[in-house]
Design a protein around this motif. Structure first.
Motif, PDB file in Angstrom:
ATOM      1  N   LYS A  18       0.836  -1.199   0.000  1.00 27.19           N
ATOM      2  CA  LYS A  18       0.000   0.000   0.000  1.00 27.19           C
ATOM      3  C   LYS A  18       0.873   1.252   0.000  1.00 27.19           C
ATOM      4  O   LYS A  18       1.773   1.390   0.826  1.00 27.19           O
ATOM      5  N   ALA A  19       0.601   2.155  -0.940  1.00 29.16           N
ATOM      6  CA  ALA A  19       1.307   3.437  -0.994  1.00 29.16           C
ATOM      7  C   ALA A  19       0.525   4.463  -0.198  1.00 29.16           C
ATOM      8  O   ALA A  19      -0.670   4.639  -0.414  1.00 29.16           O
ATOM      9  N   VAL A  20       1.189   5.114   0.728  1.00 28.39           N
ATOM     10  CA  VAL A  20       0.568   6.168   1.522  1.00 28.39           C
ATOM     11  C   VAL A  20       1.074   7.503   0.987  1.00 28.39           C
ATOM     12  O   VAL A  20       2.227   7.879   1.197  1.00 28.39           O
ATOM     13  N   ILE A  21       0.218   8.211   0.266  1.00 28.45           N
ATOM     14  CA  ILE A  21       0.595   9.466  -0.380  1.00 28.45           C
ATOM     15  C   ILE A  21       0.258  10.635   0.531  1.00 28.45           C
ATOM     16  O   ILE A  21      -0.878  10.772   0.978  1.00 28.45           O
ATOM     17  N   LYS A  22       1.256  11.446   0.818  1.00 30.30           N
ATOM     18  CA  LYS A  22       1.073  12.573   1.729  1.00 30.30           C
ATOM     19  C   LYS A  22       1.062  13.855   0.905  1.00 30.30           C
ATOM     20  O   LYS A  22       2.095  14.485   0.685  1.00 30.30           O
ATOM     21  N   SER A  23      -0.116  14.212   0.451  1.00 29.20           N
ATOM     22  CA  SER A  23      -0.261  15.361  -0.429  1.00 29.20           C
ATOM     23  C   SER A  23      -1.222  16.374   0.176  1.00 29.20           C
ATOM     24  O   SER A  23      -2.133  16.015   0.922  1.00 29.20           O
ATOM     25  N   LEU A  24      -1.020  17.633  -0.174  1.00 34.70           N
ATOM     26  CA  LEU A  24      -1.870  18.704   0.337  1.00 34.70           C
ATOM     27  C   LEU A  24      -2.975  19.070  -0.641  1.00 34.70           C
ATOM     28  O   LEU A  24      -3.738  20.000  -0.397  1.00 34.70           O
ATOM     29  N   THR A  25      -3.045  18.362  -1.756  1.00 34.75           N
ATOM     30  CA  THR A  25      -4.070  18.651  -2.758  1.00 34.75           C
ATOM     31  C   THR A  25      -4.786  17.372  -3.163  1.00 34.75           C
ATOM     32  O   THR A  25      -4.247  16.267  -3.008  1.00 34.75           O
ATOM     33  N   ASN A  26      -6.007  17.510  -3.668  1.00 33.70           N
ATOM     34  CA  ASN A  26      -6.728  16.379  -4.245  1.00 33.70           C
ATOM     35  C   ASN A  26      -6.361  16.306  -5.718  1.00 33.70           C
ATOM     36  O   ASN A  26      -6.614  17.243  -6.476  1.00 33.70           O
ATOM     37  N   SER A  27      -5.752  15.210  -6.123  1.00 36.27           N
ATOM     38  CA  SER A  27      -5.244  15.102  -7.487  1.00 36.27           C
ATOM     39  C   SER A  27      -5.339  13.660  -7.955  1.00 36.27           C
ATOM     40  O   SER A  27      -5.886  12.797  -7.272  1.00 36.27           O
ATOM     41  N   THR A  28      -4.791  13.405  -9.127  1.00 34.42           N
ATOM     42  CA  THR A  28      -4.673  12.047  -9.649  1.00 34.42           C
ATOM     43  C   THR A  28      -3.257  11.563  -9.378  1.00 34.42           C
ATOM     44  O   THR A  28      -2.288  12.271  -9.671  1.00 34.42           O
ATOM     45  N   TYR A  29      -3.135  10.374  -8.814  1.00 34.36           N
ATOM     46  CA  TYR A  29      -1.819   9.872  -8.425  1.00 34.36           C
ATOM     47  C   TYR A  29      -1.500   8.559  -9.120  1.00 34.36           C
ATOM     48  O   TYR A  29      -2.398   7.770  -9.436  1.00 34.36           O
ATOM     49  N   VAL A  30      -0.234   8.323  -9.346  1.00 32.64           N
ATOM     50  CA  VAL A  30       0.230   7.075  -9.934  1.00 32.64           C
ATOM     51  C   VAL A  30       1.530   6.687  -9.239  1.00 32.64           C
ATOM     52  O   VAL A  30       2.342   7.552  -8.897  1.00 32.64           O
ATOM     53  N   GLU A 220      13.507  11.639   6.213  1.00 31.29           N
ATOM     54  CA  GLU A 220      13.451  10.587   7.228  1.00 31.29           C
ATOM     55  C   GLU A 220      12.966  11.152   8.553  1.00 31.29           C
ATOM     56  O   GLU A 220      12.176  10.511   9.265  1.00 31.29           O
ATOM     57  N   LEU A 221      13.429  12.355   8.893  1.00 34.20           N
ATOM     58  CA  LEU A 221      13.067  12.990  10.162  1.00 34.20           C
ATOM     59  C   LEU A 221      11.574  13.281  10.227  1.00 34.20           C
ATOM     60  O   LEU A 221      10.938  13.144  11.278  1.00 34.20           O
ATOM     61  N   THR A 222      10.994  13.668   9.106  1.00 30.74           N
ATOM     62  CA  THR A 222       9.582  14.040   9.060  1.00 30.74           C
ATOM     63  C   THR A 222       8.694  12.898   8.563  1.00 30.74           C
ATOM     64  O   THR A 222       7.510  13.095   8.310  1.00 30.74           O
ATOM     65  N   LYS A 223       9.307  11.722   8.435  1.00 30.17           N
ATOM     66  CA  LYS A 223       8.567  10.501   8.021  1.00 30.17           C
ATOM     67  C   LYS A 223       7.860  10.687   6.675  1.00 30.17           C
ATOM     68  O   LYS A 223       6.724  10.275   6.499  1.00 30.17           O
ATOM     69  N   LEU A 224       8.580  11.315   5.750  1.00 26.30           N
ATOM     70  CA  LEU A 224       8.041  11.523   4.415  1.00 26.30           C
ATOM     71  C   LEU A 224       8.706  10.610   3.392  1.00 26.30           C
ATOM     72  O   LEU A 224       8.524  10.765   2.189  1.00 26.30           O
ATOM     73  N   ILE A 225       9.477   9.647   3.863  1.00 24.30           N
ATOM     74  CA  ILE A 225      10.125   8.681   2.984  1.00 24.30           C
ATOM     75  C   ILE A 225      10.213   7.359   3.709  1.00 24.30           C
ATOM     76  O   ILE A 225      10.228   7.357   4.965  1.00 24.30           O
TER      77      ILE A 225
END
Length: 225
Positions: A18-30, A220-225
């Motif tokens: 499962k990919a957990v996408i951390k985005s600030l907008t509603n968009s199309t993701y791949v 890594e510090l902000t848990k974004l990877i």
């Protein structure tokens, strides 16, 4: 995925399949899987950082085959990489700087405008940005601290090592007053360290290789990877 079919990277972590996408907008993701390397990082101490970030499309080479790790980072490059890494939404450029048209590569997707709006970077003056000016370690520390303080980043300052102080550096008395707090903050966060000499070396410039490590540490510090 943008309307024109181009891709803009956003922070993503994986839990199993499962990919957990951390985005600030509603968009199309791949989800895109791939690898990328460069001929001039074989070998180099930053090879692993550069290849990881290139695979995530966060950093790009100066050409398709060369990264030029020892080149100095510019103000525009540093700002764009922070915006990409944190997945900040693009912004419309308001034409405030006389030396920025808004159509340059560093604002192709509104990155520079986003960096300015979110307060990560400011102009050299109210009307001049100096996008191609090399960035110093002190300036980089200030930008990183501003990025970490953004509420949308969610960095927990309680995780910082408060025993670390700027007085640990041999050149502590030479650190610019306007950057001391930021230097101590990124030092305590483990993002920037002193040189082998024991100095922080605030006026030296940040290389493209050093920026790759800094970006990885931030993610890594902000848990974004």
């Amino acid at each position: 995925m943008n309307d024109d079919g181009s891709l803009t990277p956003v922070p993503t972590t994986f839990v199993g399949n499962k990919a957990v996408i951390k985005s600030l907008t509603n968009s199309t993701y791949v989800v895109v899987e791939g690898t990328h390397t460069f001929s001039d990082i074989q070998p180099h101490w930053a090879k692993g950082y550069i290849e990881t970030l290139a695979a995530k499309q966060l950093v790009k080479g100066m050409t398709d085959t060369t990264y030029r790790p020892n080149d100095r980072m510019t103000r525009a490059q540093f700002a764009v990489l922070l915006v990409r890494a944190l997945g900040l939404p693009s912004e419309t450029y308001d034409g405030r700087f006389a030396d920025v048209k808004g159509t340059e590569w560093f604002n192709k997707n509104g990155e520079l405008a986003a960096a300015v709006k979110f307060g990560i970077i400011q102009g050299k003056t109210a009307y001049m940005f100096a996008p191609n000016e090399p960035i110093t370690r002190a300036q980089a520390a200030v930008m990183i601290e501003r990025a970490l303080k953004l509420s949308i980043v969610g960095y927990d300052e309680a995780t910082s090592d408060k025993t670390k102080k700027v007085t640990d550096f041999r050149d502590a008395k030479q650190l610019p007053t306007w950057a001391k707090q930021a230097i101590e903050a990124v030092y305590q966060a483990g993002i920037m360290q002193g040189r082998d000499s024991g100095n922080f070396d605030p006026t030296s410039h940040v290389t493209r290789a050093e920026m790759a490590k800094v970006l990885m540490d931030i993610l890594e510090l902000t848990k974004l990877i």
